[in-house]
Design a protein around this motif. Sequence first.
Motif, PDB file in Angstrom:
ATOM      1  N   LEU A 234     -50.646  28.562  64.079  1.00 56.10           N
ATOM      2  CA  LEU A 234     -50.905  27.660  63.315  1.00 56.10           C
ATOM      3  C   LEU A 234     -52.500  27.365  63.247  1.00 56.10           C
ATOM      4  CD1 LEU A 234     -48.813  24.833  61.194  1.00 56.10           C
ATOM      5  CD2 LEU A 234     -49.152  26.986  60.885  1.00 56.10           C
ATOM      6  N   ILE A 235     -53.586  27.687  62.935  1.00 52.33           N
ATOM      7  CA  ILE A 235     -54.986  27.509  63.896  1.00 52.33           C
ATOM      8  C   ILE A 235     -55.727  26.222  63.282  1.00 52.33           C
ATOM      9  CG2 ILE A 235     -56.676  28.895  64.014  1.00 52.33           C
ATOM     10  CD1 ILE A 235     -55.618  31.755  63.865  1.00 52.33           C
ATOM     11  N   TYR A 236     -55.718  25.426  64.092  1.00 49.58           N
ATOM     12  CA  TYR A 236     -57.244  24.781  63.537  1.00 49.58           C
ATOM     13  C   TYR A 236     -58.350  24.803  64.815  1.00 49.58           C
ATOM     14  CZ  TYR A 236     -58.400  19.824  63.533  1.00 49.58           C
ATOM     15  OH  TYR A 236     -59.286  18.888  63.319  1.00 49.58           O
ATOM     16  N   ALA A 237     -59.536  24.923  63.172  1.00 53.41           N
ATOM     17  CA  ALA A 237     -60.847  25.289  63.579  1.00 53.41           C
ATOM     18  C   ALA A 237     -61.281  24.568  63.061  1.00 53.41           C
ATOM     19  CB  ALA A 237     -60.923  26.410  63.200  1.00 53.41           C
ATOM     20  N   PRO A 238     -61.566  22.993  63.654  1.00 47.03           N
ATOM     21  CA  PRO A 238     -62.548  22.249  62.967  1.00 47.03           C
ATOM     22  C   PRO A 238     -63.797  22.371  63.371  1.00 47.03           C
ATOM     23  CG  PRO A 238     -61.573  21.485  65.402  1.00 47.03           C
ATOM     24  CD  PRO A 238     -61.285  22.474  64.801  1.00 47.03           C
TER      25      PRO A 238
ATOM     26  N   ILE B   7     -42.492  25.418  66.571  1.00 48.94           N
ATOM     27  CA  ILE B   7     -44.068  25.451  65.874  1.00 48.94           C
ATOM     28  C   ILE B   7     -44.675  25.996  66.317  1.00 48.94           C
ATOM     29  CG2 ILE B   7     -45.576  25.066  64.119  1.00 48.94           C
ATOM     30  CD1 ILE B   7     -43.339  22.824  62.517  1.00 48.94           C
ATOM     31  N   THR B   8     -46.568  26.534  66.951  1.00 46.06           N
ATOM     32  CA  THR B   8     -46.944  26.418  67.772  1.00 46.06           C
ATOM     33  C   THR B   8     -48.509  26.262  67.171  1.00 46.06           C
ATOM     34  OG1 THR B   8     -46.462  27.965  69.157  1.00 46.06           O
ATOM     35  CG2 THR B   8     -48.498  27.768  69.639  1.00 46.06           C
ATOM     36  N   VAL B   9     -49.178  25.577  67.400  1.00 44.71           N
ATOM     37  CA  VAL B   9     -50.592  24.979  67.037  1.00 44.71           C
ATOM     38  C   VAL B   9     -51.670  25.447  67.877  1.00 44.71           C
ATOM     39  CG1 VAL B   9     -52.045  24.045  66.077  1.00 44.71           C
ATOM     40  CG2 VAL B   9     -49.786  23.666  66.144  1.00 44.71           C
ATOM     41  N   ILE B  10     -52.311  26.204  67.759  1.00 41.49           N
ATOM     42  CA  ILE B  10     -53.945  27.039  68.580  1.00 41.49           C
ATOM     43  C   ILE B  10     -54.915  25.511  68.146  1.00 41.49           C
ATOM     44  CG2 ILE B  10     -54.311  29.208  67.848  1.00 41.49           C
ATOM     45  CD1 ILE B  10     -55.546  29.631  69.822  1.00 41.49           C
ATOM     46  N   SER B  11     -55.828  24.990  69.185  1.00 43.09           N
ATOM     47  CA  SER B  11     -57.413  24.690  68.366  1.00 43.09           C
ATOM     48  C   SER B  11     -58.294  25.392  68.988  1.00 43.09           C
ATOM     49  CB  SER B  11     -57.340  23.580  68.970  1.00 43.09           C
ATOM     50  OG  SER B  11     -57.302  23.122  70.050  1.00 43.09           O
ATOM     51  N   ILE B  12     -59.162  25.747  68.083  1.00 45.04           N
ATOM     52  CA  ILE B  12     -60.827  26.271  68.743  1.00 45.04           C
ATOM     53  C   ILE B  12     -61.550  25.645  67.940  1.00 45.04           C
ATOM     54  CG2 ILE B  12     -61.929  28.728  68.187  1.00 45.04           C
ATOM     55  CD1 ILE B  12     -59.185  29.738  67.205  1.00 45.04           C
TER      56      ILE B  12
ATOM     57  N   SER C  38     -62.696  36.788  65.190  1.00 41.83           N
ATOM     58  CA  SER C  38     -61.811  37.214  66.579  1.00 41.83           C
ATOM     59  C   SER C  38     -60.829  36.967  66.555  1.00 41.83           C
ATOM     60  CB  SER C  38     -62.857  38.182  67.348  1.00 41.83           C
ATOM     61  OG  SER C  38     -62.266  38.988  68.558  1.00 41.83           O
ATOM     62  N   ASP C  39     -61.252  35.530  67.416  1.00 46.71           N
ATOM     63  CA  ASP C  39     -60.052  34.768  67.302  1.00 46.71           C
ATOM     64  C   ASP C  39     -59.051  35.201  66.332  1.00 46.71           C
ATOM     65  OD1 ASP C  39     -61.553  34.430  69.348  1.00 46.71           O
ATOM     66  OD2 ASP C  39     -62.291  32.478  68.848  1.00 46.71           O
ATOM     67  N   ILE C  40     -58.849  35.007  65.435  1.00 51.53           N
ATOM     68  CA  ILE C  40     -57.882  34.827  64.327  1.00 51.53           C
ATOM     69  C   ILE C  40     -56.697  35.816  64.573  1.00 51.53           C
ATOM     70  CG2 ILE C  40     -57.188  35.298  62.656  1.00 51.53           C
ATOM     71  CD1 ILE C  40     -59.393  32.902  61.511  1.00 51.53           C
ATOM     72  N   GLN C  41     -57.440  37.338  64.552  1.00 55.89           N
ATOM     73  CA  GLN C  41     -56.305  38.494  65.118  1.00 55.89           C
ATOM     74  C   GLN C  41     -56.290  38.577  66.080  1.00 55.89           C
ATOM     75  OE1 GLN C  41     -56.434  40.617  62.208  1.00 55.89           O
ATOM     76  NE2 GLN C  41     -58.334  39.169  61.133  1.00 55.89           N
ATOM     77  N   LYS C  42     -57.131  38.072  66.857  1.00 51.47           N
ATOM     78  CA  LYS C  42     -55.875  38.101  67.900  1.00 51.47           C
ATOM     79  C   LYS C  42     -54.818  36.963  68.403  1.00 51.47           C
ATOM     80  CE  LYS C  42     -60.116  38.965  71.699  1.00 51.47           C
ATOM     81  NZ  LYS C  42     -60.568  37.984  72.239  1.00 51.47           N
TER      82      LYS C  42
ATOM     83  N   MET D  79     -51.158  34.130  58.057  1.00 48.08           N
ATOM     84  CA  MET D  79     -51.479  32.764  59.067  1.00 48.08           C
ATOM     85  C   MET D  79     -52.694  31.695  58.167  1.00 48.08           C
ATOM     86  SD  MET D  79     -53.181  33.730  62.588  1.00 48.08           S
ATOM     87  CE  MET D  79     -51.560  34.101  63.254  1.00 48.08           C
ATOM     88  N   LEU D  80     -51.931  30.810  58.467  1.00 41.35           N
ATOM     89  CA  LEU D  80     -52.883  29.639  58.108  1.00 41.35           C
ATOM     90  C   LEU D  80     -53.836  29.154  59.405  1.00 41.35           C
ATOM     91  CD1 LEU D  80     -49.984  27.717  56.892  1.00 41.35           C
ATOM     92  CD2 LEU D  80     -51.092  28.875  55.321  1.00 41.35           C
ATOM     93  N   VAL D  81     -55.077  28.755  59.027  1.00 47.19           N
ATOM     94  CA  VAL D  81     -56.473  27.911  59.358  1.00 47.19           C
ATOM     95  C   VAL D  81     -56.592  27.139  58.501  1.00 47.19           C
ATOM     96  CG1 VAL D  81     -58.780  28.990  60.361  1.00 47.19           C
ATOM     97  CG2 VAL D  81     -56.780  30.927  60.307  1.00 47.19           C
ATOM     98  N   PHE D  82     -56.975  25.750  59.359  1.00 41.19           N
ATOM     99  CA  PHE D  82     -56.952  25.130  58.456  1.00 41.19           C
ATOM    100  C   PHE D  82     -58.354  24.290  59.318  1.00 41.19           C
ATOM    101  CE2 PHE D  82     -52.510  25.292  58.892  1.00 41.19           C
ATOM    102  CZ  PHE D  82     -51.871  24.411  57.626  1.00 41.19           C
ATOM    103  N   ASP D  83     -59.111  23.928  58.977  1.00 40.25           N
ATOM    104  CA  ASP D  83     -59.998  23.357  59.489  1.00 40.25           C
ATOM    105  C   ASP D  83     -60.466  21.632  58.843  1.00 40.25           C
ATOM    106  OD1 ASP D  83     -60.939  23.199  56.457  1.00 40.25           O
ATOM    107  OD2 ASP D  83     -63.173  24.469  56.986  1.00 40.25           O
ATOM    108  N   LYS D  84     -59.750  21.090  58.019  1.00 41.62           N
ATOM    109  CA  LYS D  84     -59.559  19.618  58.395  1.00 41.62           C
ATOM    110  C   LYS D  84     -58.723  19.619  59.231  1.00 41.62           C
ATOM    111  CE  LYS D  84     -63.326  19.336  55.577  1.00 41.62           C
ATOM    112  NZ  LYS D  84     -63.815  20.708  55.896  1.00 41.62           N
ATOM    113  N   LYS D  85     -57.861  18.102  59.798  1.00 42.60           N
ATOM    114  CA  LYS D  85     -57.388  17.419  60.672  1.00 42.60           C
ATOM    115  C   LYS D  85     -56.254  16.698  59.806  1.00 42.60           C
ATOM    116  CE  LYS D  85     -60.148  13.220  60.935  1.00 42.60           C
ATOM    117  NZ  LYS D  85     -60.391  12.760  62.417  1.00 42.60           N
ATOM    118  N   ASP D  86     -57.122  16.388  58.484  1.00 45.48           N
ATOM    119  CA  ASP D  86     -55.961  15.515  57.743  1.00 45.48           C
ATOM    120  C   ASP D  86     -55.189  16.909  56.782  1.00 45.48           C
ATOM    121  OD1 ASP D  86     -56.870  13.186  57.845  1.00 45.48           O
ATOM    122  OD2 ASP D  86     -57.973  13.021  56.138  1.00 45.48           O
ATOM    123  N   ALA D  87     -55.298  18.025  56.448  1.00 42.33           N
ATOM    124  CA  ALA D  87     -54.386  18.885  55.837  1.00 42.33           C
ATOM    125  C   ALA D  87     -54.265  19.878  56.629  1.00 42.33           C
ATOM    126  CB  ALA D  87     -55.756  19.995  55.672  1.00 42.33           C
TER     127      ALA D  87
END
Length: 282
Positions: free
Chosen positions: A90-94, A50-55, A77-81, A1-9
Amino acid sequence: MLVFDKKDALSHHLESLRQPKTSVGFVPTMGALHQGHLSLLAQSVVENDITVISIFVNPTQFNNPEDLEKYPRTLESDIQKVRTISEKILIYAPSVADIYEGKTESKSYSFEGLEHQMEGKFRPGHFDGVGTVVKKLFEIVNPTRAYFGEKDFQQLQIVKKLVAKEQLPVIIVGCPVYREANGLAMSSRNERLSPQERQEAALIYATLQKTANQFAQQSIAKTRQMVAETFANHPLFQLEYFEIAEENTLKPAVKKQKNRKYRAFIAVFANNVRLIDTISLN
């Protein structure tokens, strides 16, 4: 599972996946995920490639600094859910800096009066913050469809208005309120309730159901009085507002008119926890 914390990435990764007909579903959240959020994700996974979730806990939509400070932040915990729905989401947690680039402030929006009703009256600047962050997120993700729960029905209408005014190429999908077994609308704020408070908060939806059942027979004024008395007689709750409004304009209804869609809206404090809910009256 991919988690991004930068919008450019995130943007670069999405561009590497896009084909001419690739559809992207997007679920914007402030985290502390519950089954309601997961139901939005599940729908997006079915309807999109493709599905993206922002946290992201967005500071500009909080008019109360204490509420912002206490808002639950549970990324691990959110990532596990999210993983229980699909490993491919894809998770975006900036950070705030990644979203706002050093200027943590809202743009001032006009939503043709939608922003002045209910939540707008009691949370000054709230919808400017919502509009600002949603537009930024849409520009980062470039979704085909974005999913919002109807519990925040006023927000849903405002996001639709934002998309129309800004001519953003995204379809807004409203999804039914997801409820706990006792009828309480699922919310990240529910985690701040004690078990007893959580049970007693079933009164909120029960009162809305009573409103819907009586709407055809009772006047709007009598319905408002019934709701006010219900919460005045319960020591746990403080009623902030109860409103019956026309769905499209969100303006308070005075008299019922044919061929109009009406909805009841409520905001209640259980101790210091603010809970909102809504129900269709048609």
